[in-house]
Structures are given as C-alpha cells and as structure tokens.
Design a protein around this motif. Structure first.
Motif, PDB file in Angstrom:
ATOM      1  N   ALA A  15       7.056   3.960  -8.405  1.00 39.58           N
ATOM      2  CA  ALA A  15       6.921   2.942  -7.365  1.00 39.58           C
ATOM      3  C   ALA A  15       7.226   3.512  -5.979  1.00 39.58           C
ATOM      4  N   ASN A  16       8.163   4.419  -5.914  1.00 38.04           N
ATOM      5  CA  ASN A  16       8.525   5.021  -4.620  1.00 38.04           C
ATOM      6  C   ASN A  16       7.695   6.268  -4.328  1.00 38.04           C
ATOM      7  N   PHE A  17       7.587   7.143  -5.304  1.00 35.63           N
ATOM      8  CA  PHE A  17       6.773   8.361  -5.268  1.00 35.63           C
ATOM      9  C   PHE A  17       7.034   9.214  -4.027  1.00 35.63           C
ATOM     10  N   GLY A  18       8.294   9.285  -3.613  1.00 38.44           N
ATOM     11  CA  GLY A  18       8.645  10.126  -2.470  1.00 38.44           C
ATOM     12  C   GLY A  18       8.250   9.570  -1.124  1.00 38.44           C
ATOM     13  N   LEU A  19       7.674   8.361  -1.100  1.00 40.37           N
ATOM     14  CA  LEU A  19       7.185   7.790   0.153  1.00 40.37           C
ATOM     15  C   LEU A  19       8.324   7.369   1.079  1.00 40.37           C
ATOM     16  N   GLU A  58       0.293   2.155  12.453  1.00 40.12           N
ATOM     17  CA  GLU A  58      -0.756   2.427  11.471  1.00 40.12           C
ATOM     18  C   GLU A  58      -0.198   3.178  10.262  1.00 40.12           C
ATOM     19  N   SER A  59       0.617   4.189  10.527  1.00 38.56           N
ATOM     20  CA  SER A  59       1.213   4.946   9.423  1.00 38.56           C
ATOM     21  C   SER A  59       2.130   4.064   8.584  1.00 38.56           C
ATOM     22  N   ALA A  60       2.924   3.230   9.252  1.00 36.87           N
ATOM     23  CA  ALA A  60       3.856   2.362   8.536  1.00 36.87           C
ATOM     24  C   ALA A  60       3.126   1.395   7.620  1.00 36.87           C
ATOM     25  N   ASN A  61       2.032   0.811   8.092  1.00 36.80           N
ATOM     26  CA  ASN A  61       1.278  -0.135   7.268  1.00 36.80           C
ATOM     27  C   ASN A  61       0.578   0.561   6.099  1.00 36.80           C
ATOM     28  N   GLN A  62       0.102   1.767   6.324  1.00 39.44           N
ATOM     29  CA  GLN A  62      -0.517   2.510   5.225  1.00 39.44           C
ATOM     30  C   GLN A  62       0.500   2.852   4.136  1.00 39.44           C
ATOM     31  N   ILE A  63       1.676   3.287   4.550  1.00 44.76           N
ATOM     32  CA  ILE A  63       2.718   3.620   3.574  1.00 44.76           C
ATOM     33  C   ILE A  63       3.186   2.374   2.843  1.00 44.76           C
ATOM     34  N   LEU A  64       3.364   1.282   3.567  1.00 40.50           N
ATOM     35  CA  LEU A  64       3.769   0.021   2.935  1.00 40.50           C
ATOM     36  C   LEU A  64       2.740  -0.420   1.903  1.00 40.50           C
ATOM     37  N   TRP A  78       1.111  -1.201  -4.006  1.00 41.59           N
ATOM     38  CA  TRP A  78       0.212  -0.962  -5.133  1.00 41.59           C
ATOM     39  C   TRP A  78       0.873  -0.126  -6.222  1.00 41.59           C
ATOM     40  N   LEU A  79       1.664   0.860  -5.824  1.00 43.96           N
ATOM     41  CA  LEU A  79       2.365   1.674  -6.816  1.00 43.96           C
ATOM     42  C   LEU A  79       3.406   0.855  -7.574  1.00 43.96           C
ATOM     43  N   ALA A  80       4.044  -0.089  -6.896  1.00 42.35           N
ATOM     44  CA  ALA A  80       5.040  -0.931  -7.553  1.00 42.35           C
ATOM     45  C   ALA A  80       4.400  -1.820  -8.620  1.00 42.35           C
ATOM     46  N   ILE A  81       3.229  -2.357  -8.318  1.00 46.27           N
ATOM     47  CA  ILE A  81       2.517  -3.183  -9.300  1.00 46.27           C
ATOM     48  C   ILE A  81       2.166  -2.344 -10.530  1.00 46.27           C
ATOM     49  N   LEU A  82       1.668  -1.138 -10.303  1.00 42.38           N
ATOM     50  CA  LEU A  82       1.346  -0.240 -11.413  1.00 42.38           C
ATOM     51  C   LEU A  82       2.594   0.089 -12.233  1.00 42.38           C
ATOM     52  N   SER A  83       3.697   0.334 -11.562  1.00 42.15           N
ATOM     53  CA  SER A  83       4.943   0.680 -12.250  1.00 42.15           C
ATOM     54  C   SER A  83       5.420  -0.460 -13.145  1.00 42.15           C
ATOM     55  N   TYR A  84       5.323  -1.681 -12.637  1.00 42.75           N
ATOM     56  CA  TYR A  84       5.795  -2.811 -13.436  1.00 42.75           C
ATOM     57  C   TYR A  84       4.902  -3.030 -14.661  1.00 42.75           C
ATOM     58  N   VAL A  85       3.607  -2.831 -14.503  1.00 42.90           N
ATOM     59  CA  VAL A  85       2.700  -2.942 -15.653  1.00 42.90           C
ATOM     60  C   VAL A  85       3.063  -1.902 -16.710  1.00 42.90           C
ATOM     61  N   LEU A  86       3.353  -0.686 -16.281  1.00 48.19           N
ATOM     62  CA  LEU A  86       3.748   0.365 -17.229  1.00 48.19           C
ATOM     63  C   LEU A  86       5.087   0.050 -17.887  1.00 48.19           C
ATOM     64  N   LEU A  87       5.997  -0.555 -17.138  1.00 40.94           N
ATOM     65  CA  LEU A  87       7.283  -0.954 -17.717  1.00 40.94           C
ATOM     66  C   LEU A  87       7.090  -1.999 -18.806  1.00 40.94           C
ATOM     67  N   PHE A 113       8.346  14.707  -6.861  1.00 43.23           N
ATOM     68  CA  PHE A 113       8.836  15.625  -7.880  1.00 43.23           C
ATOM     69  C   PHE A 113      10.338  15.842  -7.729  1.00 43.23           C
ATOM     70  N   THR A 114      10.792  15.985  -6.481  1.00 42.03           N
ATOM     71  CA  THR A 114      12.233  16.134  -6.273  1.00 42.03           C
ATOM     72  C   THR A 114      12.975  14.870  -6.672  1.00 42.03           C
ATOM     73  N   GLY A 115      12.334  13.712  -6.465  1.00 36.16           N
ATOM     74  CA  GLY A 115      12.948  12.462  -6.911  1.00 36.16           C
ATOM     75  C   GLY A 115      13.105  12.418  -8.417  1.00 36.16           C
ATOM     76  N   LEU A 116      12.077  12.907  -9.123  1.00 32.36           N
ATOM     77  CA  LEU A 116      12.154  12.983 -10.584  1.00 32.36           C
ATOM     78  C   LEU A 116      13.285  13.908 -11.011  1.00 32.36           C
ATOM     79  N   LEU A 117      13.362  15.058 -10.367  1.00 31.86           N
ATOM     80  CA  LEU A 117      14.422  16.007 -10.716  1.00 31.86           C
ATOM     81  C   LEU A 117      15.798  15.440 -10.403  1.00 31.86           C
ATOM     82  N   SER A 118      15.917  14.766  -9.256  1.00 34.35           N
ATOM     83  CA  SER A 118      17.195  14.136  -8.902  1.00 34.35           C
ATOM     84  C   SER A 118      17.575  13.074  -9.925  1.00 34.35           C
TER      85      SER A 118
END
Length: 462
Positions: free
Chosen positions: A59-63, A80-86, A91-100, A218-223
């Motif tokens: 859901a976070n994916f280092g963003l 513009e950058s803030a809205n794109q990241i948001l 969308w990643l959070a929705i995917l994560s919850y479906v996988l959960l 990837f660093t988040g996964l390792l952490s």
C-alpha cells in the motif's frame, strides 16, 4: 545555518509534544488492553497487526519517502506531484486490501484471527489518504502533530468505553480505523486550503513514481523483515502467550523509537537542503544530531537496565514479568537504532540510496538468521537478542560507509565525557534509591532524570 537549528527544533518540538501526548495516551491503552486481554489474547491482537503491516508495504510501496523528498526539494510547485502520489497510494491500498482478504480466506483457519485481520486491514485504506509525507516535506510538523493527537484521542477514548473484556476484542481494530480516518480528514482539509485534490488513473505518472519508489519499497520490505519478522516467528515457534510478552516489551520501546523518528523526520529535510545548497554545514549538522541522540538515549538505556523488571511489573502486573529481560535488551536495540537512523538519513540526503539498500539487505539477512537460531531456544528473549545483534551490525556497516561523507570529528570528546559522567551519577542515585529508599519505580525514574539533567546540563547543553 543559524536558522536551520531553529527550524529543526521548532518542528521537533511540535512533533515531540504531539508524539509524547499521543504515545502517552497510547501507552495507557496498551497497559489497559494487556491487563484486560491477558498475554495470549493480547498476543493474537499483536500477531494480526504484524501480518497487516506486511500488506501495508504494498500500500505504501516506498511512496512516503519519495513523496517527502519530492516535496522538500520544491515546496512551492508541488501540487501536481502530490496529487499523483496520493492517487497512486489510494489505488495500491485498494489492491492491498483485496490481497489481504484473499490471504485471510485461504490461509487463516482461525475465525477470530481472520476477523481481526480484516478489521485491522481497513487502516490500509484510510492510511493511503494520510498526507503525513506531504506535511513532513513542507516541514510543517505542527499540523501533523495535531492530526496524530486527534486520531489517538478518538481511538483511545472509544477503546476505554467499548472494550471491557476479551469478548470486546473486535472493537479494538474498529476504533483504530476510526482514529485513522479522523487524522486523515484533518490533514486533507488543511491540504485543500492551498491545493486542490485531484485523483487520477494516469499509468504514465504511476510508472514514473513506482520506478523512483522501488528502492524504498524494497528497503521497506527489508526493514519490515528485521523489525517485525520476530513477532511472526515467536508466534510460530512459541505461541500467542510468548507473543504477548514480547509485544508488551516492544510497545514500551516503540514509544522511544517514535520520539527518535520524530526528530529524524525534523532533521532529514534540512539535511537534504544543506546537501543541495550548503555542503560545508552538513558535517556540523550531523555532529549536532549525534550529540542529541547520545544525550537522550544513554540515560534511558542505563536507567532501563536497572529498573526494567520494576517497570514491567508496575505497569503490566506480575503475570507479564517474563517480558522484563526482552524489554531491557530492546532498550539497547533502540540506542543503536538512534545512531543508525541518523547515519541513514545522511546517506539518503546525499543520494546514497544503493548504500542504504545494501544496509537494510544486510540487516534483514542477519536478523532472520539470528531469529531462526535464537527464538526456538530463548523465545522472546532470543528475539530481543537478535534485534540487538542486527542493529549493531547495521551501525558498524553504516559507519564504514559514512566515513567517506564526513571527514571531521563525529563526537566531541568533552561532550562524551560529560554525558558518561552524568550517566554514572544517575546510575548511582538510582541504585541507592533501590537499595535504601524502595520507592515506586516512577519516583526512581524521576530521581534519575533530575540527577542526570542537573549534572549534565551545564556541560552538554549550549
């Protein structure tokens, strides 16, 4: 450079104030829940949180890190950058919850654990709207502090009102989700005063941000592996009750790591700007950060070593005494973490992302191996020893890599001597009070703090 410390300490002050308030309230809740639920049921709750945290990686994916760095570099033209990241985070959070949901349905046979997972998983959705990364990049810790306090107060209040025994366990993740929503709404409202919110499904921009965030994901996964795998392995090798003991010890230490994190959040944007605009001042700023970490952490480790058993018994009761040794060991882990996070900030600020990735890879490997060896033999204590070993390896590795970035003196010898001497005076005072006064542990902590600050202040604080 004169304005830099003011900015850092102002942000740190707001962050610390909010973190202390919210963490103090959260700690009271932890004590309450641990006593109400007992070690085994509290262990189930902690296990469910640990599992959800892995889905939060997607859901976070280092963003969060990419977003903070992007906003800090250009605070005036960032909408513009803030809205794109948001948008991407949503969308990643929705995917994560479906996988959960799929994970719980196919792999979790215990219905209570399944329901806890799904309820805690709702925070994946709410957290995607949490604009903490934006406000950290803007160096506005005041707004972030208020948001965190509001969320903590709401969830804490309803926890006390609704959770009376183990039958009310499902209310705990539900009120946590409610608090998360309130914190998100507060920051979102502030954001909309100066910026418009525009969600999109722009795959071109998404791929751009994903490419930038892959190293941090990837660093988040390792952490996560070396910061959370222990909880899962304890549950597998030793059962829910041992998870409960370890979780109680870790929750206390989490308060300390949260304070360190607030300070780190306050200093990292400044390091980035100094590297971009004033590299000569970066070394002095790093040295100041290391001094602050040592001044804060050395007395905590010493006092905690002397009073660890008394602290666990006073807050959680005698049945949680097996948590005392893990708690003391984890204090040494946090001390080492305070140093490593400062060095890691330096690497990230100077664009040494690959070195940072190598550090976390090494830490994850060491931690998994140490946990697999130590947990079956020593259970929760083994997990705590593994954390200390891992963080020590990371500190040594980071120092070897950071030497090329900072050629000057790391720590002033006079400062170190003053801190060590003050620490010794404090330790003697605490040991004397334990032997002759035999007062409540809270009084002993207060006495130690007064001794340490009183002796060290004239020599260490400028």
């Amino acid at each position: 450079m004169k304005e830099q410390p003011k900015t850092v300490w102002a942000n740190f002050g707001f962050g610390l104030m909010g973190r202390l308030a919210s963490q103090a309230f959260s700690f009271v809740i932890v004590v309450y829940l641990a006593r109400v639920l007992g070690p085994a049921d509290y262990g189930d709750l902690s296990w469910a949180l640990a599992v959800v945290s892995y889905f939060n990686l997607l859901a976070n994916f280092g963003l969060h890190t990419v977003g903070t760095r992007e906003i800090a570099r250009d605070q005036t033209n960032c909408q513009e950058s803030a809205n794109q990241i948001l948008s991407l985070r949503v969308w990643l959070a929705i995917l994560s919850y479906v996988l959960l949901i799929l994970y719980g349905y196919f792999l979790v046979s215990n219905l209570r654990l399944l329901y806890l997972l799904l309820l805690y998983g709702l925070t994946l959705l709410s957290s995607s709207w949490f604009l903490d990364w934006f406000f950290v990049g803007m160096e506005d810790m005041k707004s972030l502090t208020i948001a965190n306090m509001l969320g903590s107060l709401l969830s804490g209040l309803f926890t006390f009102l609704l959770v009376k025994d183990v039958n009310d366990i499902y209310f705990i993740p539900a009120v946590s989700f409610a608090g998360s929503v309130l914190a998100c709404l507060y920051l979102l409202n502030l954001y909309r005063k100066n910026h418009s919110v525009c969600l999109s499904l722009n795959f071109g921009s998404f791929f751009k941000w994903l490419r930038l965030s892959v190293p941090f994901a990837f660093t988040g996964l390792l952490s996560q592996v070396y910061g959370n795998m222990d909880m899962l392995l304890i549950g597998y090798f030793a059962g829910s009750e041992e998870v409960g003991y370890y979780s109680v010890a870790y929750k206390i230490v989490f308060v300390l790591s949260g304070i360190i994190g607030i300070y780190s959040q306050s200093t990292w944007p400044v390091m980035i700007r100094l590297f971009e605009n004033n590299k000569q001042e970066l070394g002095a700023f790093l040295k100041q950060n290391l001094h602050s970490m040592l001044y804060f952490m050395l007395p905590i480790v010493t006092g905690g070593t002397l009073l660890g058993g008394n602290i666990i018994e006073a807050f959680f009761g005698e049945r949680y005494m097996p948590a005392a040794v893990p708690f003391i060991l984890l204090l040494y882990y946090v001390f080492l973490m305070a140093i490593s996070i400062t060095l890691a900030n330096l690497l990230l600020a100077t664009k040494k992302d690959k070195v940072y990735l190598s550090t976390l890879t090494l830490g994850a490997l060491v931690n998994v191996l140490a946990n697999l060896v130590l947990i079956p033999a020593w259970r929760a204590t083994g997990a705590a020893v593994a954390m200390v070993i891992t963080e020590l390896v990371i500190v040594v590795f980071l120092l070897s890599k950071a030497n090329s970035l900072h050629k000057g003196e790391w720590i002033d010898s006079k400062f170190l001597f003053a801190v060590a001497a003050s620490n010794g005076v404090m330790a003697m005072g605490i040991a004397g009070s334990m032997k002759w006064l035999q007062v409540h542990v809270g009084i002993e902590i207060l006495l130690g703090a007064i001794l340490y600050i009183g002796v060290s202040w004239p020599f260490c604080v400028k």
